[in-house]
Design a protein around this motif. Structure first.
Motif, mmCIF file in Angstrom:
data_model
loop_
_atom_site.group_PDB
_atom_site.id
_atom_site.type_symbol
_atom_site.label_atom_id
_atom_site.label_comp_id
_atom_site.label_asym_id
_atom_site.label_seq_id
_atom_site.Cartn_x
_atom_site.Cartn_y
_atom_site.Cartn_z
ATOM 1 N N ALA A 1 0.707 -1.218 0.223
ATOM 2 C CA ALA A 1 0.067 0.094 0.151
ATOM 3 C C ALA A 1 0.838 1.156 -0.009
ATOM 4 O O ALA A 1 0.416 2.395 -0.800
ATOM 5 C CB ALA A 1 -0.851 0.029 1.266
ATOM 6 N N THR A 2 2.108 1.175 0.727
ATOM 7 C CA THR A 2 2.986 2.521 0.870
ATOM 8 C C THR A 2 3.600 2.715 -0.392
ATOM 9 O O THR A 2 3.579 3.770 -0.945
ATOM 10 C CB THR A 2 3.641 2.182 1.959
ATOM 11 O OG1 THR A 2 3.219 1.853 3.331
ATOM 12 C CG2 THR A 2 4.862 3.332 1.917
ATOM 13 N N ALA A 3 3.956 1.476 -1.179
ATOM 14 C CA ALA A 3 4.508 1.564 -2.419
ATOM 15 C C ALA A 3 3.716 2.132 -3.411
ATOM 16 O O ALA A 3 4.224 2.843 -4.234
ATOM 17 C CB ALA A 3 5.227 0.233 -2.789
ATOM 18 N N THR A 4 2.425 1.696 -3.347
ATOM 19 C CA THR A 4 1.263 2.176 -4.319
ATOM 20 C C THR A 4 1.302 3.629 -4.543
ATOM 21 O O THR A 4 0.946 4.487 -5.350
ATOM 22 C CB THR A 4 0.247 1.429 -4.190
ATOM 23 O OG1 THR A 4 0.305 0.261 -4.309
ATOM 24 C CG2 THR A 4 -0.962 1.951 -5.028
ATOM 25 N N THR A 5 1.104 4.257 -3.175
ATOM 26 C CA THR A 5 0.768 5.698 -2.925
ATOM 27 C C THR A 5 2.163 6.435 -3.600
ATOM 28 O O THR A 5 2.089 7.625 -4.268
ATOM 29 C CB THR A 5 0.540 6.038 -1.547
ATOM 30 O OG1 THR A 5 1.746 5.626 -0.707
ATOM 31 C CG2 THR A 5 -0.553 5.479 -1.040
ATOM 32 N N GLN A 6 3.449 5.761 -3.382
ATOM 33 C CA GLN A 6 4.353 6.469 -3.694
ATOM 34 C C GLN A 6 4.610 6.477 -5.293
ATOM 35 O O GLN A 6 4.838 7.645 -5.607
ATOM 36 C CB GLN A 6 5.836 5.728 -3.021
ATOM 37 C CG GLN A 6 5.977 6.143 -1.575
ATOM 38 C CD GLN A 6 7.221 5.310 -0.989
ATOM 39 O OE1 GLN A 6 7.355 4.086 -1.696
ATOM 40 N NE2 GLN A 6 7.562 5.644 0.184
ATOM 41 N N LEU A 7 4.632 5.438 -5.825
ATOM 42 C CA LEU A 7 4.809 5.289 -7.304
ATOM 43 C C LEU A 7 3.715 6.048 -8.107
ATOM 44 O O LEU A 7 3.986 6.508 -9.064
ATOM 45 C CB LEU A 7 4.250 3.657 -7.923
ATOM 46 C CG LEU A 7 5.793 2.786 -7.273
ATOM 47 C CD1 LEU A 7 5.438 1.413 -7.238
ATOM 48 C CD2 LEU A 7 6.725 3.011 -8.232
ATOM 49 N N LEU A 8 2.328 6.163 -7.627
ATOM 50 C CA LEU A 8 1.497 6.987 -8.337
ATOM 51 C C LEU A 8 1.091 8.230 -7.630
ATOM 52 O O LEU A 8 0.042 8.927 -8.383
ATOM 53 C CB LEU A 8 0.022 6.026 -8.045
ATOM 54 C CG LEU A 8 0.165 4.570 -8.450
ATOM 55 C CD1 LEU A 8 -1.289 3.915 -8.571
ATOM 56 C CD2 LEU A 8 0.611 4.247 -9.963
ATOM 57 N N ASP A 9 1.814 8.490 -6.615
ATOM 58 C CA ASP A 9 1.573 10.108 -6.225
ATOM 59 C C ASP A 9 0.029 10.139 -5.564
ATOM 60 O O ASP A 9 -0.444 11.135 -6.021
ATOM 61 C CB ASP A 9 2.188 11.253 -7.094
ATOM 62 C CG ASP A 9 2.139 12.631 -6.407
ATOM 63 O OD1 ASP A 9 2.384 12.514 -5.161
ATOM 64 O OD2 ASP A 9 2.099 13.489 -7.320
ATOM 65 N N ALA A 10 -0.410 9.232 -4.922
ATOM 66 C CA ALA A 10 -1.804 9.264 -4.376
ATOM 67 C C ALA A 10 -1.847 9.232 -3.167
ATOM 68 O O ALA A 10 -0.854 9.249 -2.433
ATOM 69 C CB ALA A 10 -2.433 7.747 -4.758
#
Length: 415
Positions: free
Chosen positions: A53-62
């Motif tokens: 989940a943390t990686a997803t927010t970082q990668l997508l700037d979400a």
């Protein structure tokens, strides 16, 4: 990107902006590779989902992200990790809501405005005051092409999610699916092993109605004491397993000794004492997980004493593992607080007084002190476990003169 940085980029001209985009793309690839390496090293599913989940927010700037796992047995998707929401476990049927629809169809759903989509449930926003705008929901596909999970990113900073974002999640999703399936396999193996340990404990308790439920209660008390002494994670898990099977060696004790309602003579008592060593011998035949190899040792040492006069090996205090010291105290606590054929259930106050007298020679004073400090937690646990006590009309539970701890419970004190 801040307004100042955008302006600075404009001043430097288009060629530099193209270089910036290449650096950004390269950084994103580096991050994906770094995340992939981390995911492959994590075998705890909850920890894995948090990292994803943390990686997803970082990668997508979400702003937020949730990772759902498909539970086909229950026809649901679930998640314990919803970054930024403060929510606990989330469960919803497959096919319901946007994440449920992705789990059912295996198709990506990219929504610029969540409130324009009839599948979106606005109730969580109303309760929390949050405003969901853009949503990117992407399937995680495992072996055989089945959807095993769902990524959901919320509120792209600066606009809507793009095709590049979908491609980024596709890159992450392949390695994430492998990591999730590995973690699920480890969890299933751990559940199988735990179930085996619990079954062994039940077989022992079933042999003797006088001590029915003893292994369960000792495990619960040991857990309370272990937490009081700062144990957590794998150390606490080892303690629970050892407490559950601490008496497994009694499987080798003949019924005429194990079930004898009266006092054991010296020869019988010596035979009974062998159960501690038998526990270690029998458990040595099981292949314990690498991080649980101390379990048989802890279980076999629970009758050792701080003064070195315990059994089966008469170990000095410094060689007795902390887990064994805790199980020993939990064992005595249950022997005193639960009714036995030779005594009624003692009050908590009397139990603590008796354990105080055993501190130093028999029990570890630090463990007894932890029992004192967390007596309210133990009292609550004791009340919750009374339903496992032997009943007055159980075989061998007829009234008998009160005589304190029996040799079955405090045999290591007889030296």
């Amino acid at each position: 990107m801040t307004e100042e940085r955008r302006n600075r980029g404009d001043r430097r001209g288009k060629p530099r902006r193209r270089t910036d985009r290449k650096v950004t793309a390269g950084s994103k690839l580096d991050l994906i590779l770094d995340v992939t390496r981390r995911l492959m090293s994590i075998t705890d599913l909850d920890a894995l989902l948090r990292d994803m989940a943390t990686a997803t927010t970082q990668l997508l700037d979400a702003d937020r992200a949730t990772i759902f796992i498909v539970d086909r047995d229950r026809g649901e998707i679930w998640s314990k990790v919803a970054l930024g929401t403060g929510a606990g476990e989330i469960r919803q049927p497959i096919g319901v809501g946007i994440a449920g629809a992705v789990a059912a169809s295996g198709e990506t759903i990219n929504i610029p405005d969540a409130y324009d989509d009839p599948r979106f449930n606005p109730e969580p926003d109303r309760r929390s005051g949050y405003r969901t705008r853009s949503l990117l929901t992407f399937p995680m596909t495992g072996q055989h092409g089945r959807v095993i999970g769902v990524f959901q990113a919320v509120n792209k900073n600066g606009g809507k999610f793009t095709a590049d974002d979908e491609e980024t999640l596709s890159s992450l999703g392949a390695s994430a699916a492998v990591a999730v399936e590995n973690a699920q396999l480890v969890a299933e193996q751990r559940r199988l092993w735990t179930t085996l340990i619990e079954t062994l404990a039940v077989t022992i308790d079933a042999r003797d109605q006088q001590t029915a439920g003893h292994s369960q209660r000792v495990t619960r008390y040991a857990e309370v004491i272990g937490r009081a002494m700062g144990l957590e994670g794998i150390e606490l898990e080892k303690l629970r397993a050892a407490a559950l099977i601490h008496d497994y060696g009694k499987i080798a004790v003949p019924d005429q000794f194990l079930l004898k309602p009266g006092k054991l003579d010296e020869a019988e008592f010596e035979y009974m004492k062998e159960h501690a060593e038998k526990t270690g011998e029998f458990l040595a035949h099981l292949v314990f997980p690498q991080d649980m190899r101390d379990v048989p040792v802890i279980a076999a040492q629970h009758h050792e004493r701080m003064d070195g006069k315990g059994y089966p090996r008469g170990l000095p205090a410094e060689q007795i593992l902390l887990g064994a010291r805790i199980v020993a105290a939990a064992d005595v606590f249950d022997a005193l607080t639960a009714p036995r054929y030779y005594k009624p259930a003692y009050t908590l106050e009397r139990t603590l007084d008796l354990m105080d007298t055993m501190a130093g020679d028999h029990l570890d004073p630090a463990v007894v002190a932890a029992v004192r400090r967390h007596v309210h937690d133990l009292e609550w646990t004791l009340d919750s476990m009374k339903h496992t006590w032997p009943k007055p009309d159980d075989e061998g539970m007829e009234a008998a003169p009160e005589s304190g701890l029996s040799e079955r419970d405090q045999g290591s004190a007889r030296s």
